[in-house]
Design a protein around this motif. Structure first.
Motif, PDB file in Angstrom:
ATOM      1  N   GLN A 198       5.101  -7.046  -6.219  1.00  0.00           N
ATOM      2  CA  GLN A 198       5.598  -7.855  -5.114  1.00  0.00           C
ATOM      3  C   GLN A 198       5.547  -9.326  -5.529  1.00  0.00           C
ATOM      4  O   GLN A 198       4.666  -9.736  -6.292  1.00  0.00           O
TER       5      GLN A 198
ATOM      6  N   SER B  66      10.002  -6.930  -3.372  1.00  0.00           N
ATOM      7  CA  SER B  66       9.217  -5.799  -3.855  1.00  0.00           C
ATOM      8  C   SER B  66      10.113  -4.994  -4.775  1.00  0.00           C
ATOM      9  O   SER B  66      11.335  -4.955  -4.589  1.00  0.00           O
TER      10      SER B  66
ATOM     11  N   GLN C  25       6.177   2.256  -7.273  1.00  0.00           N
ATOM     12  CA  GLN C  25       4.795   2.446  -6.840  1.00  0.00           C
ATOM     13  C   GLN C  25       4.269   1.371  -5.890  1.00  0.00           C
ATOM     14  O   GLN C  25       3.086   1.365  -5.562  1.00  0.00           O
ATOM     15  N   LEU C  26       5.121   0.457  -5.442  1.00  0.00           N
ATOM     16  CA  LEU C  26       4.662  -0.585  -4.523  1.00  0.00           C
ATOM     17  C   LEU C  26       5.822  -0.967  -3.615  1.00  0.00           C
ATOM     18  O   LEU C  26       6.752  -1.670  -4.034  1.00  0.00           O
TER      19      LEU C  26
ATOM     20  N   ASP D 250       3.184  -2.425   1.575  1.00  0.00           N
ATOM     21  CA  ASP D 250       1.991  -1.935   0.888  1.00  0.00           C
ATOM     22  C   ASP D 250       1.053  -3.089   0.574  1.00  0.00           C
ATOM     23  O   ASP D 250       1.470  -4.246   0.409  1.00  0.00           O
TER      24      ASP D 250
ATOM     25  N   THR E 127      -2.635  -3.928  -1.927  1.00  0.00           N
ATOM     26  CA  THR E 127      -3.453  -3.398  -3.020  1.00  0.00           C
ATOM     27  C   THR E 127      -4.498  -4.433  -3.420  1.00  0.00           C
ATOM     28  O   THR E 127      -4.520  -5.547  -2.897  1.00  0.00           O
TER      29      THR E 127
ATOM     30  N   GLN F 139      -6.176  -0.350   8.577  1.00  0.00           N
ATOM     31  CA  GLN F 139      -5.238  -0.815   7.548  1.00  0.00           C
ATOM     32  C   GLN F 139      -5.276   0.053   6.289  1.00  0.00           C
ATOM     33  O   GLN F 139      -4.458  -0.128   5.388  1.00  0.00           O
TER      34      GLN F 139
ATOM     35  N   ARG G  57      -2.207   1.647   4.465  1.00  0.00           N
ATOM     36  CA  ARG G  57      -1.328   0.769   3.698  1.00  0.00           C
ATOM     37  C   ARG G  57      -1.817   0.563   2.268  1.00  0.00           C
ATOM     38  O   ARG G  57      -1.056   0.087   1.422  1.00  0.00           O
ATOM     39  N   TYR G  58      -3.082   0.883   2.007  1.00  0.00           N
ATOM     40  CA  TYR G  58      -3.675   0.549   0.714  1.00  0.00           C
ATOM     41  C   TYR G  58      -3.184   1.483  -0.384  1.00  0.00           C
ATOM     42  O   TYR G  58      -3.120   2.705  -0.209  1.00  0.00           O
ATOM     43  N   ARG G  59      -2.883   0.903  -1.543  1.00  0.00           N
ATOM     44  CA  ARG G  59      -2.505   1.648  -2.743  1.00  0.00           C
ATOM     45  C   ARG G  59      -3.481   1.284  -3.856  1.00  0.00           C
ATOM     46  O   ARG G  59      -3.666   0.099  -4.160  1.00  0.00           O
TER      47      ARG G  59
ATOM     48  N   SER H 170      -1.156  -8.455   0.181  1.00  0.00           N
ATOM     49  CA  SER H 170       0.200  -8.445  -0.357  1.00  0.00           C
ATOM     50  C   SER H 170       0.498  -9.786  -1.012  1.00  0.00           C
ATOM     51  O   SER H 170      -0.219 -10.772  -0.818  1.00  0.00           O
TER      52      SER H 170
ATOM     53  N   ARG I 201       1.254  -3.577  -9.099  1.00  0.00           N
ATOM     54  CA  ARG I 201       0.511  -2.351  -8.772  1.00  0.00           C
ATOM     55  C   ARG I 201      -0.304  -1.882  -9.966  1.00  0.00           C
ATOM     56  O   ARG I 201      -1.467  -1.495  -9.828  1.00  0.00           O
TER      57      ARG I 201
END
Length: 380
Positions: free
Chosen positions: A37, A51, A55-56, A60, A62, A199, A202-204, A256, A348
């Motif tokens: 991002q 973005s 994978q993101l 999202d 992270t 939240q 939303r986490y990766r 983000s 990511r």
């Protein structure tokens, strides 16, 4: 490889910043696994939010590792601005126990510019200990690795302990609570020092290199102390729910790219014609370079203001006025008052060890676009 004529990224860029989007799309075209991002504010208005990759996705969040230090440093800045914290008083005047083992003359300014000589403790900290008074007590009792104030070395994990204990001592509350009440909620910042349970979807998880270096790290070496080996490794931290829930201010922040960019803009230019939450004087105080040269901990050139990183030839992310912080994954957030910029970049997959410097290349493209667009330049 050139990107296709159809943009590979999702989001928008104003016409002035279209070349930045083209560069970001080039990265996506070159590496099918690349996911990241990017967000930019100029003079308080969002001019780019992108973005890309498998994978993101937009929305999202992270881990950003040490970008967390820059986020936490804005709490310190507010305490300085309020007159609650004096950078030129000794650490021990606020935290008497910290004066043990020859650290009694160390100023807050020196400690928060990585000069304290306590980048770790023997045996490391347990994962659930980092944000507690117990960790602060162990650090206060530590024998410094160099005479405090005579050299600097990156305090990769203990900088957060220093900031958090100062907040407890001078404000009577936690750094994370101050951040939530005075910065994150009021300005709508999509970056958390303490990720709420609601939240979590939303986490990766941060992803790592396919073949990471697994060579043994001596826990009693400088690098071992700095990275808390063998109790944990820095690269594992935000993927532990306990770390991101506690909001460990050295490396546990989650958010983000827009969260980072919006924060730096809110602090320095304000958002959408609103006033910034830091005065120009406070920005100048916090962003003034304190040390530059050979970092005692890493053996590489480094430059620091109060907590924040400063641009230097090996980390050329902004103008001479810029300040911010990168993370071990190559995430980056910064403000550049010369161009009125707030910048956030979050990959990511960790880019640790890569030499292509995507964040720096994107930053250069953003500054070039801002310069070409002209308009207001702040206090050059």
């Amino acid at each position: 490889m050139r990107p296709s004529t159809t943009s590979l990224s999702t989001g928008f860029a104003t016409a002035e910043f279209s070349a930045v989007r083209a560069l970001f799309d080039t990265f996506l075209a070159e590496d099918p696994d690349y996911s990241a991002q990017l967000a930019v504010y100029r003079d308080g208005a969002k001019v780019l939010e992108l973005s890309g990759g498998p994978q993101l996705a937009p929305g999202d969040i992270t881990g950003t590792f040490s970008c967390s230090k820059g986020v936490a440093a804005f709490v310190i800045a507010l305490l300085v601005q309020d007159g609650t914290l004096d950078l030129d008083r000794t650490m021990s005047s606020y935290w008497p126990e910290f004066g043990a083992q020859g650290k009694d003359r160390l100023s807050v300014r020196q400690a928060l510019s990585h000069q304290a000589g306590v980048p770790g403790v023997v045996g490391g900290f347990a994962l659930d200990e980092f944000t507690t008074a117990a960790a602060a007590a162990r650090l206060a009792a530590a024998v410094p690795l160099w005479r405090p104030g005579t050299a600097f070395g990156y305090h990769a994990l203990t900088m957060g302990i220093l900031m958090e204990e100062l907040c407890r001592r001078v404000a009577g509350t936690t750094l994370q609570e101050l951040y939530e009440a005075r910065i994150r909620r009021p300005f709508g910042i999509d970056f958390f020092l303490g990720l709420p349970e609601d939240q979590e979807p939303r986490y990766r998880d941060v992803l790592y290199a396919a073949d990471p270096d697994r060579s043994w790290l001596d826990p009693l070496s400088m690098a071992g102390l700095n990275s808390n080996a063998p109790v944990s490794t820095i690269m594992e931290l935000p993927n532990h729910r306990a770390i991101r829930a506690a909001g460990m201010s050295s490396a546990g922040g989650v958010g983000s790219a827009d969260g980072l960019a919006r924060l730096y803009a809110a602090a320095t230019t304000g958002l959408d014609s609103g006033a910034p939450f830091l005065t120009p004087r406070t920005v100048g105080t916090m962003s003034e370079e304190q040390v530059w040269g050979l970092d005692r901990a890493s053996g590489q050139d480094n430059a620091f203001a109060i907590v924040f990183m400063k641009p230097q030839p090996g980390r050329d992310f902004g103008s001479h006025r810029a300040f911010g912080h990168e993370g071990a994954s190559a995430a980056l957030g910064f403000a550049d008052p010369a161009y009125g910029l707030g910048f956030g970049y979050v990959p990511r997959r960790s880019e640790e060890g890569r030499t292509n410097g995507r964040a720096q290349r994107l930053s250069a493209a953003v500054r070039k676009a801002a310069h070409a667009a002209g308009g207001k330049f702040l206090h050059l």
